[in-house]
Design a protein around this motif. Structure first.
Motif, short mmCIF file in Angstrom:
data_model
loop_
_atom_site.label_atom_id
_atom_site.label_comp_id
_atom_site.label_asym_id
_atom_site.label_seq_id
_atom_site.Cartn_x
_atom_site.Cartn_y
_atom_site.Cartn_z
N VAL A 1 -18.69 -0.99 0.40
CA VAL A 1 -19.31 -1.99 -0.54
C VAL A 1 -20.61 -1.48 -0.92
N HIS B 1 -10.04 -11.96 -4.73
CA HIS B 1 -9.27 -11.73 -3.42
C HIS B 1 -10.27 -11.42 -2.40
N ARG B 2 -11.52 -10.95 -2.79
CA ARG B 2 -12.39 -10.72 -1.43
C ARG B 2 -12.70 -12.06 -1.12
N ASP C 1 -20.30 -8.07 -3.85
CA ASP C 1 -19.18 -7.84 -3.39
C ASP C 1 -19.29 -8.12 -1.86
N ARG D 1 0.72 -1.33 -0.12
CA ARG D 1 0.12 0.10 -0.11
C ARG D 1 0.86 1.13 -0.17
N ASP E 1 -13.46 3.14 3.43
CA ASP E 1 -12.61 3.24 2.34
C ASP E 1 -12.50 1.70 1.96
N PRO E 2 -12.97 1.14 0.74
CA PRO E 2 -12.70 -0.17 0.42
C PRO E 2 -11.30 -0.66 0.13
N GLY E 3 -10.44 0.44 0.01
CA GLY E 3 -8.82 0.09 -0.04
C GLY E 3 -8.37 0.02 1.30
N ARG F 1 -7.53 -5.82 -1.79
CA ARG F 1 -7.24 -6.00 -3.08
C ARG F 1 -8.31 -6.08 -3.94
N ARG F 2 -8.14 -5.51 -5.29
CA ARG F 2 -9.06 -5.47 -6.03
C ARG F 2 -9.66 -6.82 -6.37
N GLY F 3 -11.11 -7.21 -6.75
CA GLY F 3 -11.53 -8.33 -7.34
C GLY F 3 -12.03 -9.26 -6.73
#
Length: 490
Positions: free
Chosen positions: A299, A270-271, A304, A222, A385-387, A265-267
């Motif tokens: 979300v 990964h979730r 998701d 990050r 923040d989803p990140g 992480r995106r996708g």
């Protein structure tokens, strides 16, 4: 006008070199002092005889920890990670210099592993039951004069010679979920004969170092300052609660950190992987379930959210299933009795909800807790923040501690790891408050008042530092705004 420059001379160059050298040595010196203080604290067997002295030693360790964190800010970036890792190893090893000092939970772990190695479900028998009596090791079940210790529980039916055990609550079935039980079994299988408590301490030490490594990997990915990981790696609670007392919470912490790192992480892939790791954390110690709202930060789509929650639920159910099929008794063990014992269902019975009960009638504490936690969770899920799912997880977990005011200091290991990810160091006061309640309650004798003072002071620090952060952030935004905007707003 040009800035005034100071000519470089051998004298000024030598002075600068001396300042830089002293600054570079400050962090290692503070770390060495912290390590020495931790050794003295862990070796001091004063929980039953000198609670005040033990807490003062613990507080001194925290003061040195704060000094070490401040000094680390001055260390050159190239030297931060090597120093942090060396310090993590040294700090973790201090937990190995003595048997468990302030908790006997690891003795239950050893017994559950021993029972499973013999092919018996840990949920079927309490330690004092006669059924698995043939499995009793003398170090866990001493007899005669060895039963005089304050941390020994009597075993009925021993005849004229006293029989006892180091295991707390020997009349009740185990409370630990299946991943924790699998860990106890693995440690027992890998332990040499007569190793006693050491394998559990060593295993916990390795897990604590694993948390440090995972934190550094996530922070590097990050592009965040790796110094944050020192909030976990050098924190006094880690060698004392995770290593010396060998609490299985450290395994739950490792799995939680891994899960949040994957969720960030995106996708969907990964979730889902993050959901599996979080499910393993919940199946280790139920407390990590509190980070799930953080894992759902920001979300908006149902798929998701399902990508995280479905693997969590599936993993927990599937790990419980073998124990359900093999056990003749409830796999929930002593969970219901523990909730009653700790006063979570009856606020007037203990020191839970201490801050809420200071302001509200006892009967309001639990409904207000539910409403407050629902509000914080919804806020995190909508505005988070989803990140950075650990930021929302820290907010939910932190306020859960503030409102519940738990009396066991090792619960805060999860909070400390979230602080290391997010960087809001002010929440570390919650961990120190829990330690104050746990160590000083036998001395003070009035735990509700002690909980109010300790957790109240921690909340004041959180609010004050949060206000400074917001003010500083507003000033920085104003300073970086375009000139015509600043003129128009003046």
């Amino acid at each position: 006008m040009k800035p005034r420059t100071v000519p470089t001379t051998p004298a000024t160059l030598g002075a600068r070199t001396a300042v830089l050298a002293s600054t570079a040595l400050l962090a290692p010196t503070a770390l060495l002092a912290l390590t020495a203080a931790l050794v003295l604290t862990v070796r001091h067997d004063g929980y039953f005889t000198d609670g005040t002295g033990l807490f003062l030693r613990y507080a001194a360790c925290w003061a040195l920890f704060a000094l070490a964190l401040l000094a680390l800010r001055k260390v050159h970036a190239a030297h931060v990670v090597p120093l942090l890792l060396a310090g993590a190893l040294a700090v973790a090893m201090t937990g190995l210099v003595a048997p468990p000092r302030t908790s006997t939970d690891s003795y239950r772990y050893a017994w559950d592993g021993r029972v499973q190695s013999a092919g018996i479900s840990p949920y079927d028998h309490a330690p004092q039951d006669p059924g698995p009596a043939r499995l009793r090791d003398p170090w866990l079940f001493p007899t005669g004069a060895a039963c005089a210790g304050p941390d020994r529980a009597p075993i009925p039916g021993g005849g004229p010679v006293p029989h006892c055990t180091r295991i707390n609550r020997p009349a009740v079935h185990t409370i630990y979920p299946p991943v924790a039980e699998a860990y106890f079994l693995a440690v027992d299988q890998l332990s040499p004969q007569g190793a006693r408590h050491k394998p559990l301490q060593i295993g916990a030490g390795l897990l604590s170092l694993g948390v440090t490594g995972t934190l550094l990997l996530i922070l590097r990915r990050r592009c965040r300052d790796p110094r944050r990981a020192a909030c976990w790696a050098w924190c006094p609670a880690v060698p004392i609660e995770a290593v010396n007392n060998a609490h299985v919470d450290v395994l739950g912490v490792l799995l939680t950190v891994m899960g949040l790192g994957l969720v960030a992480r995106r996708g969907l892939r990964h979730r889902a992987a993050g959901g599996l790791a979080l499910g393993a954390a919940v199946a280790t110690k139920l407390m990590p379930a509190v980070v799930l709202p953080g894992a759902l930060s920001g979300v908006r789509r149902v798929r998701d959210a399902a990508a995280v929650l479905v693997p969590v639920a599936a993993f927990v159910l599937l790990t419980y299933l073998p124990y359900v099929l093999l056990s003749h008794d409830s796999v929930l063990g002593y969970l219901g009795g523990y909730v009653d014992e700790e006063g979570y269902d009856d606020p007037s019975a203990g020191s839970r909800y201490a801050l809420l009960r200071l302001l509200l009638p006892d009967s309001w504490a639990f409904p207000v807790l539910l409403a407050a936690m629902a509000g914080v969770s919804l806020y995190v899920m909508r505005r988070g923040d989803p990140g950075r799912p650990w930021s929302g997880a820290l907010l939910v977990t932190g306020w859960a501690f503030v409102l519940l005011t738990p009396g066991y200091s090792w619960y805060a290991l999860l909070l400390i790891a979230l602080v290391a990810l997010d960087g809001r160091w002010e929440w570390l006061g919650i961990a120190l408050a829990g330690a104050a309640v746990y160590l000083l309650a036998p001395v003070v004798g009035h735990r509700p008042a002690l909980s109010v003072i300790a957790y109240g002071a921690a909340v004041l620090v959180i609010v004050a530092v949060g206000a400074v952060r917001r003010r500083r952030g507003t000033c920085e935004r104003g300073a970086t705004a375009p000139v015509h905007d600043r003129v128009r707003n003046s």
